[in-house]
Design a protein around this motif. Structure first.
Motif, PDB file in Angstrom:
ATOM      1  N   ASP A 192     -33.692  20.632 -27.456  1.00 17.92           N
ATOM      2  CA  ASP A 192     -33.599  22.062 -27.768  1.00 17.92           C
ATOM      3  C   ASP A 192     -33.797  22.821 -26.444  1.00 17.92           C
ATOM      4  O   ASP A 192     -34.834  22.672 -25.785  1.00 17.92           O
ATOM      5  CB  ASP A 192     -34.704  22.383 -28.783  1.00 17.92           C
ATOM      6  N   LEU A 193     -32.794  23.598 -26.073  1.00 18.42           N
ATOM      7  CA  LEU A 193     -32.843  24.228 -24.751  1.00 18.42           C
ATOM      8  C   LEU A 193     -33.609  25.558 -24.743  1.00 18.42           C
ATOM      9  O   LEU A 193     -33.760  26.161 -23.675  1.00 18.42           O
ATOM     10  CB  LEU A 193     -31.415  24.444 -24.217  1.00 18.42           C
ATOM     11  N   SER A 194     -34.125  25.992 -25.903  1.00 16.54           N
ATOM     12  CA  SER A 194     -34.732  27.335 -25.911  1.00 16.54           C
ATOM     13  C   SER A 194     -35.933  27.499 -24.962  1.00 16.54           C
ATOM     14  O   SER A 194     -36.098  28.589 -24.393  1.00 16.54           O
ATOM     15  CB  SER A 194     -35.054  27.804 -27.327  1.00 16.54           C
ATOM     16  N   PRO A 195     -36.770  26.461 -24.734  1.00 19.03           N
ATOM     17  CA  PRO A 195     -37.848  26.669 -23.744  1.00 19.03           C
ATOM     18  C   PRO A 195     -37.304  27.020 -22.348  1.00 19.03           C
ATOM     19  O   PRO A 195     -37.974  27.711 -21.583  1.00 19.03           O
ATOM     20  CB  PRO A 195     -38.573  25.318 -23.702  1.00 19.03           C
ATOM     21  N   PHE A 196     -36.086  26.563 -22.054  1.00 18.76           N
ATOM     22  CA  PHE A 196     -35.517  26.891 -20.744  1.00 18.76           C
ATOM     23  C   PHE A 196     -35.151  28.385 -20.660  1.00 18.76           C
ATOM     24  O   PHE A 196     -35.135  28.956 -19.572  1.00 18.76           O
ATOM     25  CB  PHE A 196     -34.287  26.027 -20.438  1.00 18.76           C
ATOM     26  N   ILE A 197     -34.857  28.985 -21.824  1.00 18.20           N
ATOM     27  CA  ILE A 197     -34.572  30.428 -21.815  1.00 18.20           C
ATOM     28  C   ILE A 197     -35.862  31.169 -21.443  1.00 18.20           C
ATOM     29  O   ILE A 197     -35.863  32.075 -20.606  1.00 18.20           O
ATOM     30  CB  ILE A 197     -34.027  30.893 -23.187  1.00 18.20           C
ATOM     31  N   SER A 198     -36.978  30.742 -22.063  1.00 19.10           N
ATOM     32  CA  SER A 198     -38.276  31.360 -21.718  1.00 19.10           C
ATOM     33  C   SER A 198     -38.569  31.144 -20.234  1.00 19.10           C
ATOM     34  O   SER A 198     -39.101  32.033 -19.558  1.00 19.10           O
ATOM     35  CB  SER A 198     -39.423  30.740 -22.517  1.00 19.10           C
ATOM     36  N   LEU A 199     -38.223  29.957 -19.748  1.00 16.95           N
ATOM     37  CA  LEU A 199     -38.472  29.672 -18.327  1.00 16.95           C
ATOM     38  C   LEU A 199     -37.708  30.651 -17.428  1.00 16.95           C
ATOM     39  O   LEU A 199     -38.261  31.175 -16.453  1.00 16.95           O
ATOM     40  CB  LEU A 199     -38.079  28.219 -18.015  1.00 16.95           C
ATOM     41  N   THR A 207     -39.857  36.134  -9.483  1.00 16.27           N
ATOM     42  CA  THR A 207     -39.097  36.442  -8.248  1.00 16.27           C
ATOM     43  C   THR A 207     -39.107  37.943  -7.979  1.00 16.27           C
ATOM     44  O   THR A 207     -39.221  38.345  -6.824  1.00 16.27           O
ATOM     45  CB  THR A 207     -37.646  35.924  -8.286  1.00 16.27           C
ATOM     46  N   SER A 208     -39.029  38.781  -9.026  1.00 15.27           N
ATOM     47  CA  SER A 208     -39.045  40.215  -8.693  1.00 15.27           C
ATOM     48  C   SER A 208     -40.432  40.649  -8.217  1.00 15.27           C
ATOM     49  O   SER A 208     -40.538  41.464  -7.310  1.00 15.27           O
ATOM     50  CB  SER A 208     -38.492  41.126  -9.788  1.00 15.27           C
ATOM     51  N   LYS A 218     -35.729  31.656  -1.091  1.00 15.02           N
ATOM     52  CA  LYS A 218     -34.336  31.212  -1.055  1.00 15.02           C
ATOM     53  C   LYS A 218     -33.952  30.373  -2.279  1.00 15.02           C
ATOM     54  O   LYS A 218     -32.826  30.401  -2.735  1.00 15.02           O
ATOM     55  CB  LYS A 218     -34.118  30.333   0.185  1.00 15.02           C
ATOM     56  N   THR A 219     -34.930  29.570  -2.755  1.00 12.31           N
ATOM     57  CA  THR A 219     -34.562  28.634  -3.820  1.00 12.31           C
ATOM     58  C   THR A 219     -35.438  28.794  -5.055  1.00 12.31           C
ATOM     59  O   THR A 219     -36.653  28.990  -4.952  1.00 12.31           O
ATOM     60  CB  THR A 219     -34.694  27.160  -3.340  1.00 12.31           C
ATOM     61  N   ILE A 220     -34.767  28.690  -6.199  1.00 12.19           N
ATOM     62  CA  ILE A 220     -35.486  28.668  -7.475  1.00 12.19           C
ATOM     63  C   ILE A 220     -35.200  27.292  -8.060  1.00 12.19           C
ATOM     64  O   ILE A 220     -34.072  26.991  -8.463  1.00 12.19           O
ATOM     65  CB  ILE A 220     -34.987  29.800  -8.387  1.00 12.19           C
ATOM     66  N   ASN A 221     -36.225  26.447  -8.021  1.00 13.42           N
ATOM     67  CA  ASN A 221     -36.063  25.071  -8.485  1.00 13.42           C
ATOM     68  C   ASN A 221     -36.605  25.005  -9.909  1.00 13.42           C
ATOM     69  O   ASN A 221     -37.804  25.192 -10.130  1.00 13.42           O
ATOM     70  CB  ASN A 221     -36.822  24.135  -7.543  1.00 13.42           C
ATOM     71  N   VAL A 222     -35.695  24.753 -10.862  1.00  9.50           N
ATOM     72  CA  VAL A 222     -36.094  24.816 -12.275  1.00  9.50           C
ATOM     73  C   VAL A 222     -36.438  23.441 -12.843  1.00  9.50           C
ATOM     74  O   VAL A 222     -36.630  23.291 -14.044  1.00  9.50           O
ATOM     75  CB  VAL A 222     -34.995  25.504 -13.127  1.00  9.50           C
ATOM     76  N   THR A 250     -26.458  31.576 -15.948  1.00  8.43           N
ATOM     77  CA  THR A 250     -26.250  32.920 -16.500  1.00  8.43           C
ATOM     78  C   THR A 250     -27.562  33.677 -16.685  1.00  8.43           C
ATOM     79  O   THR A 250     -27.564  34.896 -16.748  1.00  8.43           O
ATOM     80  CB  THR A 250     -25.523  32.856 -17.865  1.00  8.43           C
ATOM     81  N   LYS A 251     -28.681  32.952 -16.776  1.00 11.52           N
ATOM     82  CA  LYS A 251     -29.933  33.651 -17.120  1.00 11.52           C
ATOM     83  C   LYS A 251     -30.886  33.850 -15.942  1.00 11.52           C
ATOM     84  O   LYS A 251     -31.830  34.627 -16.030  1.00 11.52           O
ATOM     85  CB  LYS A 251     -30.662  32.916 -18.241  1.00 11.52           C
ATOM     86  N   ILE A 252     -30.657  33.146 -14.863  1.00 16.07           N
ATOM     87  CA  ILE A 252     -31.520  33.370 -13.688  1.00 16.07           C
ATOM     88  C   ILE A 252     -30.894  34.484 -12.846  1.00 16.07           C
ATOM     89  O   ILE A 252     -29.704  34.404 -12.501  1.00 16.07           O
ATOM     90  CB  ILE A 252     -31.654  32.071 -12.845  1.00 16.07           C
TER      91      ILE A 252
END
Ligand code: LLP
Length: 383
Positions: A192-199, A207-208, A218-222, A250-252
């Protein structure tokens, strides 16, 4: 998959052994590579499989390496990977390992505590180097996977507390480190990929915040964690990279000079590996039918450690009646059980048994417990 010709070949080999279908590995690598954008880079999580032939195949696809010990780094260098394609993670790196990583100019360290960050700064200073580091943040996200392989909740030992991110911009002023990124890994075997949406949401907030406080990373390592189908592996030999990569792309929120890094292990190699074993004995005891194999938890520890299920097939039987079996190994403890009440064609001493989905965390987690022999591996293109 297991043609009669291949089974004939298997029956001449001494068991147990690992068998790798290189075409399954290549199909996964092809699928993944085609989805990557110029701002993506994938690091293969080598803890999932350290077999040199597997590494050589992966190296043909331009992936980097996610290593968790200096021995893994050395092993990957010896197998053709460049130091500047290697990232070094791990919650407990020793001083010696850090020094070796710095000396070998690895791409960056994934740093798991503020103390480790200060140590890297001081060891880099001794070596007159400036070292790139990415800060692993524990985003406190629970996911639906085995508790033992969940890594991103507030109970877990990994990364720094979200509440400590205010220290990060100040720490970048240390003279011998450069905070070049942030890093996450919330868990493994996630279907289930939904925890990655929260991530992604948390990552965007972080980052902001860092940007507002003068730190442009420079890098966002997920991390990794994309799961595979252990129940019906043949139907899903290729992992769901499409949805996984698309989700992050699309979400980062990315600035122009930023990239998304992934550390994938299981989803790349999981379905290409098989453990092939032979039935030593079958016996009925009380109400149970036992099949006793010549491979044990020393070859495949996942069922004993995580209660995980691997699909099991008898590839030599001509029978068509089914029985429920407890399928066990020869090791002297009852945890050496691969499956209980598993429905299998009627099986006999000498039959060959295959465990599917053994490309990840199987050979790499094997041991010589009970002083059992090392295990051989064979490959579809050379067998
Ligand atoms: N990045 C980090 C920081 C990790 O700790 C891991 C895995 C990965 C990436 C790769 O995760 P993957 O894409 O393979 O899910 N032995 C267990 C799995 C342990 C995973 C450890 N960390 C098993 O057999 O299920």
């Amino acid at each position: 998959m297991f043609t009669s010709q291949l089974v004939k070949r298997f029956s001449k080999l001494s068991t147990p052994f690992y068998y790798y279908d290189i075409s399954v590995l290549e199909k996964n690598l092809d699928s993944l590579s085609h989805l990557l954008k110029p701002f993506n880079k994938v690091f293969f999580s080598v803890k999932s499989n350290t077999n040199p032939k597997i590494l050589k195949t992966i190296n043909n696809y331009n992936l980097g390496i996610d290593a968790v010990s200096f021995n893994e780094i050395k092993h990957c260098i010896n197998n053709g990977f460049n130091c500047d394609d290697i990232v070094f993670a791990g919650v407990g790196k020793t001083d010696r390992e850090i020094e070796n990583g710095i000396k070998n100019n690895i791409s960056y360290f994934n740093v798991e505590s503020l103390q480790e960050l200060e140590l890297i700064n001081s060891l880099s200073n001794n070596l007159s180097k400036v070292t790139n580091v990415s800060i692993r943040i524990n985003p406190n996200i629970k996911c639906d996977t085995n508790k033992k392989i969940q890594t991103g909740s507030s109970d877990d030992k990994f990364g720094i507390d979200l509440n400590d991110i205010s220290y990060i911009p100040k720490l970048n002023q240390l003279s011998n480190i450069n905070i070049s990124g942030i890093h996450f890994h919330i868990g493994s075997q996630l279907i289930d990929l939904s925890p990655f949406i929260s991530l992604c949401k948390k990552s965007n907030e972080i980052t902001s915040y860092l940007k507002e406080n003068g730190l442009n990373i420079k890098t966002i390592n997920v991390g990794g964690g994309l799961g595979i189908d252990y129940e019906e592996p043949e139907k899903n030999l290729i992992s769901n990279f499409k949805d996984f990569i698309h989700l992050f792309n699309t979400k980062i929120n990315l600035d122009d000079n930023q990239s998304i890094h992934f550390e994938l292990g299981r989803s790349i190699v999981g379905q290409c590996g098989f453990l092939v074993s032979r039935i030593l004995y079958s016996k009925k005891s009380y109400n149970k039918n036992f099949l006793i194999l010549d491979s044990g938890m020393n070859n495949l520890i996942r069922p004993a450690l995580y209660n995980s299920n691997h699909k099991i097939s008898n590839i030599t039987s001509n029978q068509n009646t089914y029985l429920n079996y407890d399928i066990v190994g020869p090791i002297c403890e009852s945890s050496d059980t691969f499956a209980r009440n598993y429905p299998l064609v009627k099986s006999e001493r000498g039959d060959l048994i295959v465990f599917h989905s053994c490309g990840a965390y199987a050979e790499s987690m094997s041991s010589n417990y009970n002083l059992r022999d090392n295990i051989n591996s064979y490959f579809s293109d050379t067998i």
